[in-house]
Motif scaffolding. Sequence first.
Motif, PDB file in Angstrom:
ATOM      1  N   GLU A   6       1.193  -1.274   0.180  1.00  0.00           N
ATOM      2  CA  GLU A   6      -0.048   0.019  -0.148  1.00  0.00           C
ATOM      3  C   GLU A   6       0.691   1.386  -0.335  1.00  0.00           C
ATOM      4  O   GLU A   6       1.732   1.354   0.776  1.00  0.00           O
ATOM      5  N   THR A   7       0.211   2.308  -0.628  1.00  0.00           N
ATOM      6  CA  THR A   7       1.119   2.665  -1.040  1.00  0.00           C
ATOM      7  C   THR A   7       0.439   4.874   0.322  1.00  0.00           C
ATOM      8  O   THR A   7      -0.810   4.265  -0.189  1.00  0.00           O
ATOM      9  N   LEU A   8       1.215   5.138   1.530  1.00  0.00           N
ATOM     10  CA  LEU A   8       0.516   5.483   2.302  1.00  0.00           C
ATOM     11  C   LEU A   8      -0.416   6.942   1.952  1.00  0.00           C
ATOM     12  O   LEU A   8      -0.917   7.764   2.072  1.00  0.00           O
ATOM     13  N   TRP A   9       0.709   7.456   0.960  1.00  0.00           N
ATOM     14  CA  TRP A   9       1.181   8.981   1.043  1.00  0.00           C
ATOM     15  C   TRP A   9       1.456   9.272  -0.380  1.00  0.00           C
ATOM     16  O   TRP A   9       2.738   8.408  -0.330  1.00  0.00           O
ATOM     17  N   GLU A  10       1.782  10.394  -0.763  1.00  0.00           N
ATOM     18  CA  GLU A  10       2.322  10.565  -2.154  1.00  0.00           C
ATOM     19  C   GLU A  10       1.963  12.117  -2.448  1.00  0.00           C
ATOM     20  O   GLU A  10       0.237  12.859  -2.331  1.00  0.00           O
ATOM     21  N   GLN A  11       2.878  12.956  -2.645  1.00  0.00           N
ATOM     22  CA  GLN A  11       2.799  14.452  -3.214  1.00  0.00           C
ATOM     23  C   GLN A  11       3.588  13.716  -4.691  1.00  0.00           C
ATOM     24  O   GLN A  11       5.111  13.959  -4.485  1.00  0.00           O
ATOM     25  N   THR A  12       2.828  14.816  -5.754  1.00  0.00           N
ATOM     26  CA  THR A  12       3.562  15.133  -6.497  1.00  0.00           C
ATOM     27  C   THR A  12       3.780  16.095  -6.665  1.00  0.00           C
ATOM     28  O   THR A  12       3.985  17.085  -6.886  1.00  0.00           O
ATOM     29  N   LEU A  13       4.519  16.521  -8.220  1.00  0.00           N
ATOM     30  CA  LEU A  13       5.129  17.690  -8.661  1.00  0.00           C
ATOM     31  C   LEU A  13       3.845  18.956  -9.203  1.00  0.00           C
ATOM     32  O   LEU A  13       2.811  18.102  -9.682  1.00  0.00           O
ATOM     33  N   PRO A  14       4.204  20.272  -9.010  1.00  0.00           N
ATOM     34  CA  PRO A  14       2.544  21.023  -9.249  1.00  0.00           C
ATOM     35  C   PRO A  14       2.990  20.779 -10.754  1.00  0.00           C
ATOM     36  O   PRO A  14       3.445  20.600 -11.748  1.00  0.00           O
ATOM     37  N   GLU A  15       1.756  20.968 -11.240  1.00  0.00           N
ATOM     38  CA  GLU A  15       1.391  21.269 -12.748  1.00  0.00           C
ATOM     39  C   GLU A  15       2.146  22.905 -12.739  1.00  0.00           C
ATOM     40  O   GLU A  15       2.612  24.062 -12.276  1.00  0.00           O
ATOM     41  N   GLY A  16       2.885  22.259 -13.997  1.00  0.00           N
ATOM     42  CA  GLY A  16       3.487  23.986 -14.648  1.00  0.00           C
ATOM     43  C   GLY A  16       5.174  23.730 -14.593  1.00  0.00           C
ATOM     44  O   GLY A  16       6.052  24.065 -14.656  1.00  0.00           O
ATOM     45  N   THR A  17       5.744  22.213 -13.651  1.00  0.00           N
ATOM     46  CA  THR A  17       6.315  21.766 -13.435  1.00  0.00           C
ATOM     47  C   THR A  17       8.006  21.479 -14.478  1.00  0.00           C
ATOM     48  O   THR A  17       9.293  21.639 -15.703  1.00  0.00           O
TER      49      THR A  17
END
Length: 228
Positions: free
Chosen positions: A65-76
């Motif tokens: 299980e992936t417990l938490w994730e944060q991707t790079l913002p739009e515009g990267t």
Amino acid sequence: DRTFTISPENRQAVERFMAQGGRFVVATGRSYLNFAIQMEVEKPPLNGPVIPSNGASIHDFSTGETLWEQTLPEGTSALLEEVCAAFPEVGFEAYHGDQVYTYRANTVTDRHLKRCQLAGIPSEISQMPTPWLKVILQHESTSYLHQVLDFIRGRSEAYEVTFSNAVLLEMTAKGANKGLCVKWLADRLGIQPQHIYCVGNGGNDIPMLEVAAVPFAPDDCYPDVRAW
């Protein structure tokens, strides 16, 4: 040593720590893809989730299980177009799902992917699927990458940008770093702040060392870690 394997002494120390009730967790700059290979090869002693990608995600290998994730913002991708136009010698890896995309791969890129046992997919920046979990900017010159770092920080405050070693400059979303993930995970596991102990050797480890009740660094750590 430089065998890139867990020494018997370290394995015994971790097992002793866990036997006395400690929760042992790895926080790494390596991506989930790369660390999954490491898990299979090394079978490291763990009794907690893993924080890969410099704190862009938290994954529990025991449950999948992936417990938490944060991707790079739009515009990267637009920002990376600017970076690569301003610095024509820099190349990078972008991590999307189960794939690694490369732009202007150089000797550092090739060496890094080989060591990680990953295959990069060469692509124009505009053709790379998004979102990205993290980006690694690469060049043989640390001073050149410091100029890249200053350029990015001058353009946006939406990123965590840190060196994982002298030739790898890593980008994650603001708030996606090892320190905040360690705090999040400690809270989830019911571990009090005074019982958080961290060890790290690179600049990307400093946010994690800052949240530790007792931080450690090996004798051969990078100068910025030693200075901290």
